[in-house]
Structures are given as structure tokens and as C-alpha cells.
Scaffold this motif. Structure first.
Motif, mmCIF file in Angstrom:
data_model
loop_
_atom_site.group_PDB
_atom_site.id
_atom_site.type_symbol
_atom_site.label_atom_id
_atom_site.label_comp_id
_atom_site.label_asym_id
_atom_site.label_seq_id
_atom_site.Cartn_x
_atom_site.Cartn_y
_atom_site.Cartn_z
ATOM 1 N N ASN A 238 0.845 -1.187 0.000
ATOM 2 C CA ASN A 238 0.000 0.000 0.000
ATOM 3 C C ASN A 238 0.886 1.244 0.000
ATOM 4 O O ASN A 238 1.803 1.360 0.801
ATOM 5 C CB ASN A 238 -0.916 0.006 1.227
ATOM 6 C CG ASN A 238 -1.897 -1.137 1.206
ATOM 7 O OD1 ASN A 238 -2.369 -1.545 0.152
ATOM 8 N ND2 ASN A 238 -2.200 -1.666 2.371
ATOM 9 N N CYS A 239 0.621 2.148 -0.892
ATOM 10 C CA CYS A 239 1.349 3.422 -1.034
ATOM 11 C C CYS A 239 2.794 3.244 -1.481
ATOM 12 O O CYS A 239 3.605 4.158 -1.343
ATOM 13 C CB CYS A 239 1.289 4.253 0.241
ATOM 14 S SG CYS A 239 -0.381 4.728 0.684
ATOM 15 N N GLN B 5 -2.342 -5.925 1.226
ATOM 16 C CA GLN B 5 -3.574 -6.679 1.411
ATOM 17 C C GLN B 5 -3.704 -7.627 0.230
ATOM 18 O O GLN B 5 -3.500 -7.237 -0.921
ATOM 19 C CB GLN B 5 -4.780 -5.737 1.452
ATOM 20 C CG GLN B 5 -6.075 -6.463 1.735
ATOM 21 C CD GLN B 5 -7.212 -5.476 1.981
ATOM 22 O OE1 GLN B 5 -6.984 -4.321 2.294
ATOM 23 N NE2 GLN B 5 -8.421 -5.956 1.850
#
Length: 71
Positions: A24-25, A63
Motif C-alpha cells: 500500500n502506497c 492486502q
């Protein structure tokens, strides 16, 4: 997005997926290909780069993809 920009084959994109999750990011960076005379293009410079997250003290998380094909 990499599949389209880098004109990857299905096997190449599946191999990238097998190598690990996209965080994520995480940062993906491209640079202009100055050596390509026909309309330019982009070349991958870095992928899944997380140093800015670590420097900021943010957790690096991922995720797993939802299995939507089985529904």
C-alpha cells in the motif's frame, strides 16, 4: 498499470505477481525513454519503493487480492 505501460505479456505480469505483493502506497516510478525515437515511451525506474514510508515511520502493509472469480 505496469502491464499496459511496459507492454508485458501475461506470463511476465504473473511472474511479477508471484514475486510478492504490491505494498500500500508503494511508489512506482517511470522515466522518459530518450533512446526511443518513435514517440518516446516510459522505462521503469523503481517499483514497490517504500523508503518514504519507512522514513515517515508509517507501517508498510499489503492486502491480498479478493478472489472475485470464484463468486
Amino acid at each position: 498499470m505496469r502491464y499496459i505501460i511496459e507492454n508485458l505479456s501475461e506470463e511476465q505480469i504473473l511472474e511479477i505477481d508471484r514475486q510478492g505483493d504490491v505494498v500500500n502506497c508503494g511508489v512506482t516510478e517511470y522515466v522518459a525513454d530518450a533512446g526511443n525515437e518513435v514517440g518516446g515511451g516510459l522505462v521503469l525506474k523503481r517499483y514497490n519503493f517504500v523508503a518514504p514510508l519507512i522514513e515517515a515511520g508509517a507501517p508498510v502493509t499489503a492486502q491480498t487480492d479478493a478472489n472475485v472469480a470464484a463468486r
